[in-house]
Scaffold this motif. Structure first.
Motif, PDB file in Angstrom:
ATOM      1  N   ASN A  67      39.899  34.294  49.579  1.00 56.26           N
ATOM      2  CA  ASN A  67      39.814  33.013  50.278  1.00 56.26           C
ATOM      3  C   ASN A  67      38.524  32.257  49.993  1.00 56.26           C
ATOM      4  O   ASN A  67      38.373  31.120  50.393  1.00 56.26           O
ATOM      5  CB  ASN A  67      39.950  33.238  51.777  1.00 56.26           C
ATOM      6  CG  ASN A  67      41.318  33.785  52.119  1.00 56.26           C
ATOM      7  OD1 ASN A  67      42.314  33.219  51.688  1.00 56.26           O
ATOM      8  ND2 ASN A  67      41.364  34.869  52.836  1.00 56.26           N
ATOM      9  N   MET A  68      37.579  32.925  49.360  1.00 56.42           N
ATOM     10  CA  MET A  68      36.296  32.280  49.049  1.00 56.42           C
ATOM     11  C   MET A  68      36.528  31.128  48.065  1.00 56.42           C
ATOM     12  O   MET A  68      37.250  31.295  47.086  1.00 56.42           O
ATOM     13  CB  MET A  68      35.386  33.339  48.408  1.00 56.42           C
ATOM     14  CG  MET A  68      33.953  32.961  48.313  1.00 56.42           C
ATOM     15  SD  MET A  68      33.136  33.304  49.863  1.00 56.42           S
ATOM     16  CE  MET A  68      31.437  33.291  49.366  1.00 56.42           C
ATOM     17  N   LEU A  69      35.892  30.009  48.340  1.00 52.56           N
ATOM     18  CA  LEU A  69      35.966  28.874  47.401  1.00 52.56           C
ATOM     19  C   LEU A  69      35.304  29.260  46.096  1.00 52.56           C
ATOM     20  O   LEU A  69      34.276  29.944  46.087  1.00 52.56           O
ATOM     21  CB  LEU A  69      35.220  27.670  47.979  1.00 52.56           C
ATOM     22  CG  LEU A  69      35.887  26.888  49.096  1.00 52.56           C
ATOM     23  CD1 LEU A  69      34.904  25.844  49.626  1.00 52.56           C
ATOM     24  CD2 LEU A  69      37.168  26.225  48.619  1.00 52.56           C
ATOM     25  N   LYS A  70      35.874  28.775  44.994  1.00 51.14           N
ATOM     26  CA  LYS A  70      35.275  29.045  43.684  1.00 51.14           C
ATOM     27  C   LYS A  70      34.846  27.719  43.059  1.00 51.14           C
ATOM     28  O   LYS A  70      35.674  26.829  42.849  1.00 51.14           O
ATOM     29  CB  LYS A  70      36.285  29.753  42.780  1.00 51.14           C
ATOM     30  CG  LYS A  70      36.573  31.178  43.227  1.00 51.14           C
ATOM     31  CD  LYS A  70      37.615  31.848  42.353  1.00 51.14           C
ATOM     32  CE  LYS A  70      37.028  32.303  41.038  1.00 51.14           C
ATOM     33  NZ  LYS A  70      38.040  33.016  40.207  1.00 51.14           N
ATOM     34  N   ILE A  71      33.566  27.618  42.822  1.00 50.59           N
ATOM     35  CA  ILE A  71      33.006  26.376  42.268  1.00 50.59           C
ATOM     36  C   ILE A  71      32.424  26.669  40.876  1.00 50.59           C
ATOM     37  O   ILE A  71      31.585  27.565  40.723  1.00 50.59           O
ATOM     38  CB  ILE A  71      31.861  25.821  43.161  1.00 50.59           C
ATOM     39  CG1 ILE A  71      32.264  25.755  44.641  1.00 50.59           C
ATOM     40  CG2 ILE A  71      31.372  24.461  42.634  1.00 50.59           C
ATOM     41  CD1 ILE A  71      33.154  24.662  45.045  1.00 50.59           C
ATOM     42  N   SER A 121      35.982  20.547  48.608  1.00 51.52           N
ATOM     43  CA  SER A 121      36.769  21.543  47.864  1.00 51.52           C
ATOM     44  C   SER A 121      37.685  22.293  48.823  1.00 51.52           C
ATOM     45  O   SER A 121      38.852  22.557  48.517  1.00 51.52           O
ATOM     46  CB  SER A 121      35.859  22.545  47.151  1.00 51.52           C
ATOM     47  OG  SER A 121      35.112  21.909  46.147  1.00 51.52           O
ATOM     48  N   GLY A 122      37.154  22.624  49.995  1.00 51.29           N
ATOM     49  CA  GLY A 122      37.971  23.310  50.995  1.00 51.29           C
ATOM     50  C   GLY A 122      39.079  22.411  51.516  1.00 51.29           C
ATOM     51  O   GLY A 122      40.233  22.822  51.641  1.00 51.29           O
ATOM     52  N   ALA A 123      38.728  21.151  51.789  1.00 51.14           N
ATOM     53  CA  ALA A 123      39.713  20.224  52.346  1.00 51.14           C
ATOM     54  C   ALA A 123      40.834  19.951  51.343  1.00 51.14           C
ATOM     55  O   ALA A 123      42.015  19.907  51.704  1.00 51.14           O
ATOM     56  CB  ALA A 123      39.026  18.912  52.731  1.00 51.14           C
TER      57      ALA A 123
END
Ligand SMILES: Cc1cc2nc3c(=O)[nH]c(=O)nc-3n(C[C@H](O)[C@H](O)[C@H](O)COP(=O)(O)O)c2cc1C
Length: 196
Positions: free
Chosen positions: A19-23, A189-191
């Motif tokens: 679930n961690m965002l990947k940037i 990014s999450g939104a």
């Protein structure tokens, strides 16, 4: 990475595992002797202290991308597309070449489409005027690719943030701007994940 999930009780944000965002921190130049790796590593070191996403350097040079329309390099394009598809957002580290972004970055942008769509991005630019003109061109390109570009844009000067135009020595004042930009990239990014 192990698969785990931590629920933060003052929000419904999920941290950890899948679930961690990947940037992706995309290096926008590929020439021998380029300074973009120094800038990218500095951004990554600041980003890694935050704990809000997984940040990784994405070096266009590693992908040996063909020029758009050239045949015989489908595997490289596929690898590039898969990397972009795995990311939720981007930070473009871009120099200014002839008042715009590099040909290598434009080509890398042109070589994918859906993989860019509905994701967020920030820009860190550098040049004699902080790379401002390149960054504004990049914003126009991002509009067409449905990349939501955030407001805060750290600009690094070749005159004051580099020694001899080659050794990166950033002024302290940029750190807060980098974090503000990353706040915005992580939030969007999450939104936007909900839209995809
Ligand atoms: C082809 C070329 C064009 C350039 N044009 C500009 C320019 O228009 N404005 C600017 O501020 N710097 C310009 N520069 C200087 C670059 O910003 C500087 O060399 C920077 O270090 C390039 O990034 P890189 O080292 O990551 O390749 C140019 C450099 C190159 C190689």
């Amino acid at each position: 990475m192990s698969v785990y999930t931590v629920v933060v009780y003052d929000g419904l944000e999920l941290i950890g595992g899948y679930n961690m965002l990947k940037i992706g921190i995309i290096l926008g130049s590929t020439r021998p002797g380029r300074v973009s790796p120094q800038v990218g590593e500095w951004v990554k070191a600041l980003a890694d202290k935050r704990g809000d996403a997984t940040y990784e350097i994405v070096d266009i040079a590693d992908y040996k991308l063909p020029f758009f329309g050239e045949s015989g390099a489908e595997a490289q394009i596929q690898k590039w597309s898969e990397k972009l598809a795995s990311l939720d957002g981007f930070v473009f580290v871009t120099p200014e070449y002839n008042h715009s972004i590099t040909g290598a970055l434009k080509n890398a942008l042109d070589l994918a489409r859906e993989e860019w769509n509905n994701k967020a991005a920030g820009i860190v630019s550098y040049g004699s005027t902080g790379g401002a003109r390149a960054a504004e061109h990049l914003r126009g390109i991002m509009g067409e690719l449905l990349i939501a570009d955030v407001k805060t844009h750290p600009t690094l000067s070749l005159f004051t943030d580099f020694e001899n135009f080659s050794t990166f020595k950033p002024a302290d004042l940029h750190v807060s701007n980098i974090n503000l930009m990353l706040d915005q990239v992580a939030a969007w990014s999450g939104a936007l994940k909900t839209l995809r």
